[in-house]
Motif scaffolding. Structure first.
Motif, PDB file in Angstrom:
ATOM      1  N   VAL A   1      -2.330  -7.663  10.591  1.00 50.52           N
ATOM      2  CA  VAL A   1      -2.776  -6.768   9.523  1.00 50.52           C
ATOM      3  C   VAL A   1      -1.530  -6.316   8.440  1.00 50.52           C
ATOM      4  N   LEU A   2      -2.037  -6.397   7.291  1.00 46.76           N
ATOM      5  CA  LEU A   2      -1.196  -6.040   6.241  1.00 46.76           C
ATOM      6  C   LEU A   2      -0.647  -4.653   6.221  1.00 46.76           C
ATOM      7  N   VAL A   3       0.447  -4.326   6.437  1.00 46.88           N
ATOM      8  CA  VAL A   3       0.679  -2.743   6.763  1.00 46.88           C
ATOM      9  C   VAL A   3       1.959  -2.262   5.772  1.00 46.88           C
ATOM     10  N   VAL A   4       2.058  -0.998   5.573  1.00 43.75           N
ATOM     11  CA  VAL A   4       3.040  -0.344   4.680  1.00 43.75           C
ATOM     12  C   VAL A   4       3.698   0.686   5.222  1.00 43.75           C
TER      13      VAL A   4
ATOM     14  N   SER B   1       2.326  13.544   5.747  1.00 47.84           N
ATOM     15  CA  SER B   1       2.052  13.667   7.264  1.00 47.84           C
ATOM     16  C   SER B   1       2.192  12.311   7.902  1.00 47.84           C
ATOM     17  N   CYS B   2       2.084  11.416   6.964  1.00 42.62           N
ATOM     18  CA  CYS B   2       2.011   9.817   7.626  1.00 42.62           C
ATOM     19  C   CYS B   2       3.443   9.034   7.226  1.00 42.62           C
ATOM     20  N   SER B   3       4.611   9.857   6.970  1.00 37.81           N
ATOM     21  CA  SER B   3       5.695   9.440   6.899  1.00 37.81           C
ATOM     22  C   SER B   3       6.093   8.540   8.060  1.00 37.81           C
ATOM     23  N   GLY B   4       6.499   7.515   7.919  1.00 41.74           N
ATOM     24  CA  GLY B   4       7.225   6.570   9.112  1.00 41.74           C
ATOM     25  C   GLY B   4       6.300   5.868   9.850  1.00 41.74           C
ATOM     26  N   VAL B   5       4.674   5.994   9.286  1.00 41.56           N
ATOM     27  CA  VAL B   5       3.830   5.450  10.221  1.00 41.56           C
ATOM     28  C   VAL B   5       3.375   4.011   9.294  1.00 41.56           C
ATOM     29  N   TRP B   6       3.319   2.999   9.888  1.00 39.26           N
ATOM     30  CA  TRP B   6       2.862   1.672   9.317  1.00 39.26           C
ATOM     31  C   TRP B   6       1.154   1.926   9.113  1.00 39.26           C
ATOM     32  N   LYS B   7       0.792   1.892   7.799  1.00 37.24           N
ATOM     33  CA  LYS B   7      -0.609   2.047   7.312  1.00 37.24           C
ATOM     34  C   LYS B   7      -1.211   1.203   6.514  1.00 37.24           C
ATOM     35  N   MET B   8      -2.450   1.150   6.217  1.00 38.63           N
ATOM     36  CA  MET B   8      -2.989   0.269   4.991  1.00 38.63           C
ATOM     37  C   MET B   8      -2.555   0.837   3.781  1.00 38.63           C
ATOM     38  N   PRO B   9      -2.548  -0.129   2.770  1.00 40.46           N
ATOM     39  CA  PRO B   9      -2.128   0.229   1.353  1.00 40.46           C
ATOM     40  C   PRO B   9      -3.202   1.116   0.866  1.00 40.46           C
ATOM     41  N   THR B  10      -2.923   2.209   0.271  1.00 36.53           N
ATOM     42  CA  THR B  10      -3.754   3.223  -0.255  1.00 36.53           C
ATOM     43  C   THR B  10      -3.342   3.481  -1.677  1.00 36.53           C
ATOM     44  N   GLY B  11      -4.090   3.882  -2.441  1.00 33.84           N
ATOM     45  CA  GLY B  11      -3.780   4.746  -3.802  1.00 33.84           C
ATOM     46  C   GLY B  11      -5.009   5.147  -4.633  1.00 33.84           C
ATOM     47  N   TYR B  12      -4.871   5.838  -5.737  1.00 32.35           N
ATOM     48  CA  TYR B  12      -6.179   6.039  -6.747  1.00 32.35           C
ATOM     49  C   TYR B  12      -6.573   5.124  -7.517  1.00 32.35           C
ATOM     50  N   ILE B  13      -7.830   4.949  -7.800  1.00 29.58           N
ATOM     51  CA  ILE B  13      -8.223   4.186  -8.794  1.00 29.58           C
ATOM     52  C   ILE B  13      -8.050   4.651 -10.348  1.00 29.58           C
ATOM     53  N   ASN B  14      -7.997   3.851 -11.026  1.00 29.10           N
ATOM     54  CA  ASN B  14      -7.828   4.198 -12.600  1.00 29.10           C
ATOM     55  C   ASN B  14      -8.868   4.431 -13.112  1.00 29.10           C
ATOM     56  N   LYS B  15      -8.635   5.340 -14.343  1.00 25.36           N
ATOM     57  CA  LYS B  15      -9.949   5.475 -15.312  1.00 25.36           C
ATOM     58  C   LYS B  15     -10.750   4.219 -15.746  1.00 25.36           C
ATOM     59  N   SER B  16     -12.021   4.367 -15.543  1.00 24.52           N
ATOM     60  CA  SER B  16     -13.206   3.164 -15.581  1.00 24.52           C
ATOM     61  C   SER B  16     -12.757   1.948 -14.873  1.00 24.52           C
ATOM     62  N   GLU B  17     -12.090   2.071 -13.677  1.00 20.48           N
ATOM     63  CA  GLU B  17     -11.893   1.173 -12.816  1.00 20.48           C
ATOM     64  C   GLU B  17     -12.896   1.141 -11.529  1.00 20.48           C
ATOM     65  N   ASP B  18     -13.424   0.041 -11.185  1.00 22.04           N
ATOM     66  CA  ASP B  18     -14.590  -0.095 -10.228  1.00 22.04           C
ATOM     67  C   ASP B  18     -13.547   0.162  -8.863  1.00 22.04           C
ATOM     68  N   ILE B  19     -14.456   0.564  -7.777  1.00 18.62           N
ATOM     69  CA  ILE B  19     -13.560   0.975  -6.539  1.00 18.62           C
ATOM     70  C   ILE B  19     -13.010  -0.260  -5.975  1.00 18.62           C
TER      71      ILE B  19
END
Length: 363
Positions: free
Chosen positions: A215-218, A225-243
């Motif tokens: 699994v690709l983890v970051v 709260s998830c500091s130090g945890v290997w997790k999935m890449p996450t983020g927020y979508i931009n304006k007018s951007e599809d999910i």
């Protein structure tokens, strides 16, 4: 006389005028600060203006709306072209009495919306505060006679001195973005039916797994709260951007790995997350097209391909039931035991535009 009184907040006062050598001028719209006093005095009284900067004096042919308790004992300072204005600390906006038949005031440029409301043209707002105040009052009277309901007023940031004038006339903040603030006003004496300001932020997570069941983890840099945890890449979508496009972009930006969208497997809905807004997080299954990692050092501590059993064995996921369930769904999708939503591009007759509808592709 149009006065902005002591009920204004400090933030509004700062928006109204910049501090330039103790005072700011804009036609006859004036605010004066005492440099040696950190507090600004806002008064309901303002000394009478005896002339405009253009040299025209106020007389019976140019009537003014003015308070009855106008003071004449304050010191004055000359206006360019003749006349004078009080040096009394405060802010005054002076404009003609629009009820006088001898004064013609133009309405604000606007168009009707589909709900018996009005949208003001933000590109043609009067440049001076006095002209705006007069036009706004005249427009509100006219819209009320026409039976209009909601008014949308978009004010660019370079005309922020108009905001407190609109607030004084009953407008309220709706939302703000870089470059402007949107104000609204409900004219009828009945409950407001205008839609509320945006209430949600939208995030995406990309579950990327290769043929080796890695699994690709970051690891995030932020002290969350998830500091130090290997997790999935996450983020927020931009304006007018599809999910799904947002998920692909976030994985690419954080890790340098190229992917394609397979399906949306789950989404989480939470409330009071940031600035009391709600939060939607969409989890997307992504297939890797490349494997070399290029770390985004501004946001991440590290990124790597981690064996699935090590990823699941982290104490965080054993204790967090929500995250554990999401990963279980992702694994079931990878092993073809679960069907998520696929993005289908369709045209709606409502707006005639192409957009994506997410649903199970087997139906």
């Amino acid at each position: 006389m149009y006065l902005l009184g002591p009920s204004m907040s400090v933030a509004t006062m700062k928006m109204t005028a910049a501090l330039v050598d103790g005072s700011r001028w804009s036609g006859v719209y004036w605010q004066h600060f005492m440099k040696d006093n950190p507090k600004t005095s806002w008064t309901k009284d303002c000394s009478r203006l005896q002339g405009l900067s253009r040299g025209k004096s106020f007389d019976d042919s140019f009537p003014l709306k003015s308070s009855n308790n106008t003071r004449l004992n304050s010191s004055t300072m000359p206006l360019l072209g003749g006349g004078c204005i009080s040096k009394k600390r405060g802010l005054c906006v002076v404009f003609p009495d629009i009820s006088s038949p001898s004064v013609k005031v133009e309405n604000l440029d606007s168009c009707d919306d589909e709900y018996d409301g009005v949208i003001v043209n933000s590109e043609s707002l009067p440049s001076s505060a006095n002209a705006f105040a007069s036009a706004l009052m005249a427009s509100l009277s006219n819209w009320k006679l026409q039976g209009k309901k909601g008014v949308w007023l978009k004010i660019p940031s370079n005309q922020a001195d108009l905001v407190p004038i609109a607030i004084q006339e009953g407008f309220d903040y709706h939302h703000a973005e870089a470059g402007y603030v949107m104000l609204t006003h409900w004219i009828p004496d009945e409950p407001c039916l205008l839609p509320a300001s945006p209430s949600h932020q939208i995030g995406v997570a990309g579950f990327v797994i290769n043929d080796k069941r890695e699994v690709l983890v970051v690891k995030e840099k932020c002290p969350c709260s998830c500091s130090g945890v290997w997790k999935m890449p996450t983020g927020y979508i931009n304006k007018s951007e599809d999910i799904f496009s947002g998920a692909i972009r976030e994985v690419k930006e954080e890790t340098g790995v190229n992917t394609i969208f397979m399906e949306m497997v789950a989404f989480r809905h939470a409330h009071l997350v940031a600035f009391e807004k709600s939060d939607l997080l969409f989890v997307c299954m992504l297939k890797p097209l490349s494997f070399e990692i290029t770390l985004d050092e501004k946001e991440l501590q590290a990124a790597k391909w981690m064996p699935l059993h090590e990823f699941l064995g982290q104490p965080f996921y054993e204790e967090d039931h929500m995250s554990k369930k999401v990963i279980d769904i992702c694994i079931a999708s990878y092993e073809d035991h679960y069907k998520g939503f696929i993005a289908h591009q369709l045209t709606s007759k409502l707006d005639g535009r192409l957009s994506y509808l997410y649903y199970d592709g087997s139906h």
